[in-house]
Design a protein around this motif. Structure first.
Motif, PDB file in Angstrom:
ATOM      1  N   MET A   1      54.103 106.545 118.862  1.00 20.62           N
ATOM      2  CA  MET A   1      54.996 105.480 119.342  1.00 20.62           C
ATOM      3  C   MET A   1      54.709 104.152 118.643  1.00 20.62           C
ATOM      4  SD  MET A   1      57.449 105.592 121.599  1.00 20.62           S
ATOM      5  CE  MET A   1      58.498 104.478 122.491  1.00 20.62           C
ATOM      6  N   ALA A   2      53.375 103.871 118.494  1.00 21.08           N
ATOM      7  CA  ALA A   2      53.007 102.626 117.820  1.00 21.08           C
ATOM      8  C   ALA A   2      53.466 102.636 116.376  1.00 21.08           C
ATOM      9  CB  ALA A   2      51.492 102.418 117.901  1.00 21.08           C
ATOM     10  N   GLY A   3      53.391 103.826 115.740  1.00 18.41           N
ATOM     11  CA  GLY A   3      53.833 103.930 114.354  1.00 18.41           C
ATOM     12  C   GLY A   3      55.310 103.643 114.207  1.00 18.41           C
ATOM     13  N   ASP A   4      56.116 104.126 115.209  1.00 12.54           N
ATOM     14  CA  ASP A   4      57.557 103.839 115.188  1.00 12.54           C
ATOM     15  C   ASP A   4      57.817 102.345 115.303  1.00 12.54           C
ATOM     16  OD1 ASP A   4      58.059 106.508 114.986  1.00 12.54           O
ATOM     17  OD2 ASP A   4      58.493 106.810 117.118  1.00 12.54           O
ATOM     18  N   ASP A   5      57.063 101.679 116.182  1.00 16.20           N
ATOM     19  CA  ASP A   5      57.236 100.236 116.357  1.00 16.20           C
ATOM     20  C   ASP A   5      56.874  99.488 115.078  1.00 16.20           C
ATOM     21  OD1 ASP A   5      58.045 100.650 118.915  1.00 16.20           O
ATOM     22  OD2 ASP A   5      56.108 100.197 119.838  1.00 16.20           O
ATOM     23  N   ASP A   6      55.813  99.944 114.392  1.00 19.35           N
ATOM     24  CA  ASP A   6      55.400  99.299 113.144  1.00 19.35           C
ATOM     25  C   ASP A   6      56.482  99.443 112.077  1.00 19.35           C
ATOM     26  OD1 ASP A   6      53.041  98.583 114.308  1.00 19.35           O
ATOM     27  OD2 ASP A   6      51.861 100.217 113.422  1.00 19.35           O
ATOM     28  N   ALA A   9      59.375  97.111 112.841  1.00 14.86           N
ATOM     29  CA  ALA A   9      59.016  95.732 112.510  1.00 14.86           C
ATOM     30  C   ALA A   9      59.084  95.505 111.006  1.00 14.86           C
ATOM     31  CB  ALA A   9      57.616  95.416 113.041  1.00 14.86           C
ATOM     32  N   ARG A  10      58.641  96.509 110.229  1.00 17.09           N
ATOM     33  CA  ARG A  10      58.683  96.374 108.770  1.00 17.09           C
ATOM     34  C   ARG A  10      60.135  96.289 108.273  1.00 17.09           C
ATOM     35  NH1 ARG A  10      59.543  99.207 104.471  1.00 17.09           N
ATOM     36  NH2 ARG A  10      59.950 101.137 105.629  1.00 17.09           N
ATOM     37  N   LEU A  11      60.999  97.142 108.825  1.00 15.08           N
ATOM     38  CA  LEU A  11      62.406  97.131 108.413  1.00 15.08           C
ATOM     39  C   LEU A  11      63.074  95.804 108.794  1.00 15.08           C
ATOM     40  CD1 LEU A  11      63.420 100.777 109.402  1.00 15.08           C
ATOM     41  CD2 LEU A  11      63.161  99.866 107.086  1.00 15.08           C
ATOM     42  N   ARG A  12      62.730  95.295 109.956  1.00 18.76           N
ATOM     43  CA  ARG A  12      63.307  94.009 110.360  1.00 18.76           C
ATOM     44  C   ARG A  12      62.821  92.879 109.458  1.00 18.76           C
ATOM     45  NH1 ARG A  12      62.836  94.700 116.974  1.00 18.76           N
ATOM     46  NH2 ARG A  12      64.857  95.768 117.237  1.00 18.76           N
ATOM     47  N   ALA A  13      61.598  92.967 109.014  1.00 22.53           N
ATOM     48  CA  ALA A  13      61.081  91.957 108.087  1.00 22.53           C
ATOM     49  C   ALA A  13      61.836  92.022 106.763  1.00 22.53           C
ATOM     50  CB  ALA A  13      59.584  92.157 107.871  1.00 22.53           C
ATOM     51  N   GLU A  14      62.178  93.259 106.327  1.00 15.52           N
ATOM     52  CA  GLU A  14      62.974  93.417 105.097  1.00 15.52           C
ATOM     53  C   GLU A  14      64.358  92.787 105.286  1.00 15.52           C
ATOM     54  OE1 GLU A  14      63.297  97.221 103.239  1.00 15.52           O
ATOM     55  OE2 GLU A  14      61.244  97.797 103.763  1.00 15.52           O
ATOM     56  N   LEU A  15      64.962  93.017 106.453  1.00 18.54           N
ATOM     57  CA  LEU A  15      66.273  92.415 106.724  1.00 18.54           C
ATOM     58  C   LEU A  15      66.191  90.898 106.731  1.00 18.54           C
ATOM     59  CD1 LEU A  15      67.680  94.735 109.552  1.00 18.54           C
ATOM     60  CD2 LEU A  15      68.516  94.548 107.212  1.00 18.54           C
ATOM     61  N   ASP A  16      65.132  90.365 107.325  1.00 19.23           N
ATOM     62  CA  ASP A  16      64.962  88.906 107.343  1.00 19.23           C
ATOM     63  C   ASP A  16      64.862  88.350 105.926  1.00 19.23           C
ATOM     64  OD1 ASP A  16      65.041  88.894 110.073  1.00 19.23           O
ATOM     65  OD2 ASP A  16      62.859  88.796 110.347  1.00 19.23           O
TER      66      ASP A  16
END
Length: 365
Positions: A1-6, A9-16
């Motif tokens: 589950m933690a890996g999915d959250d990580d 977060a990484r994909l959202r950082a790419e979008l940002d």
């Protein structure tokens, strides 16, 4: 589950990061537009050139590799261009108001949200605003796919020297708007523009046969009237419901589901667009009083293979039983072949005027 959250977060950082790049690119574009504006001021070049916007949209649409939807490129680019254009000189557009009419929607659709849209009370007032230079362009309805021509618009062209510079098609969906605490059985009056009432006559006959139909100058005015009438309803757009704090009681009231209205963008002769290769020309003519004059006037179009897409007639209002004919045809008046044909048509006319040549729009959207 933690890996999915990580991973999220990484994909959202790419979008940002991509969003930051988009913002930087928008500001680079805006800076160039400011230099373009300075050049136009120095040279007297026109601020608004509709064909330039069309070229940008067509180029980017053709170059799009995906997965960004190709259909979304037009509205996105249009808003970027509209916002940047406001840095040059805010385009002032008069339209048949008030705010919330389908004509208002057409103005925003064509010029983008950043244009200075100014409501006018009548179609004649829209033409007058542009004629006096109080507005750069005007937007007026000219015909509906189910109810036909808007005669007031055609009449204005007889004595005005404005040019048609573009056409816009809007899918018209009529809604029944009411107060938040009223139901259908309590409606005593229905307000709307005569065209809207005509487009919904079957629904009204079947669902509100006892309600009085009250004509207004626009669908938005109908919403304003319903706002102050506890037993009133309006036929107008969903946008009008939001603007005038009304509830949408019913949607899609129009008797013909595929209901579209064609609008014209009018401007001074200096705003006439150049040929694009996919153009439409509109003209008006008053025939000489001779037998066979209409046949002889139209014959050059047929002989040259020019596609006549529309013909309407209106009383000239100058002499009893004299009529003005309005024509739409494929082609641009600046093309030598069509220019020769129009000269041959004019030879049979007491009055002949090209109302404008402009890019032909696919009415399907």
């Amino acid at each position: 589950m933690a890996g999915d959250d990580d991973e999220l977060a990484r994909l959202r950082a790419e979008l940002d990061a991509v969003d930051d790049e988009i913002l930087a690119a928008l500001n680079r574009r805006a800076a160039i537009v400011e230099r373009v504006a300075a050049h136009k001021r120095a040279t007297g070049a026109p601020y608004y050139v509709a064909d330039r916007e069309r070229q940008i949209i067509e180029r980017l649409t053709a170059a799009n590799p995906g997965p960004f939807p190709t259909a979304a490129i037009r509205p996105v680019v249009q808003e970027i261009v509209s916002a940047c254009r406001s840095l040059e000189k805010g385009v002032r557009v008069a339209y048949l108001g008030p705010e919330g009419t389908f004509t208002h929607q057409a103005a925003k659709l064509h010029f983008g949200a950043s244009c200075r849209a100014v409501p006018a009370g009548t179609i004649a007032a829209v033409f007058a605003e542009v004629t006096r230079g109080q507005a750069d362009f005007g937007v007026v309805p000219v015909e509906n796919s189910s109810e036909g021509i808007v005669s007031h618009t055609l009449d204005e062209f007889v004595d005005r020297d404005l040019q048609i510079v573009a056409e816009v098609f809007v899918q018209v969906s009529h809604c029944l708007l009411v107060h938040h605490d009223i139901d259908e059985g309590a409606i005593a009056r229905v307000y709307s523009h005569p065209q809207a009432l005509a487009q919904c006559r079957g629904w009204l006959r079947a669902n509100l046969p006892r309600a009085a139909l009250v004509e207004t100058t626009s669908t938005a005015d109908a919403a304003r009237a319903a706002q102050t009438d506890a037993a009133g309803a309006a036929i107008a757009s969903e946008l009008a419901a939001k603007l005038y704090d009304l509830r949408v009681l019913r949607r899609q009231l129009q008797d013909v589901a595929d209901n579209r209205t064609r609008f014209l963008v009018v401007g001074p002769p200096s705003a006439a667009p150049p040929p694009t290769g996919r153009d439409k020309t509109s003209a008006l003519l008053v025939l000489r009083d001779k037998p066979g004059a209409l046949y002889e006037a139209l014959k050059p179009l047929s002989e040259a293979g020019v596609n006549l897409t529309k013909i309407e007639s209106r009383p000239s209002r100058r002499r009893p039983w004299e009529y003005v004919f309005f024509l739409d045809m494929d082609g641009h008046a600046a093309d030598p072949a069509l220019r020769d044909v129009l000269d041959a048509v004019a030879a049979w006319c007491e009055q002949f005027k090209v109302l404008g040549s402009y890019p032909k729009v696919n009415s399907d959207g």
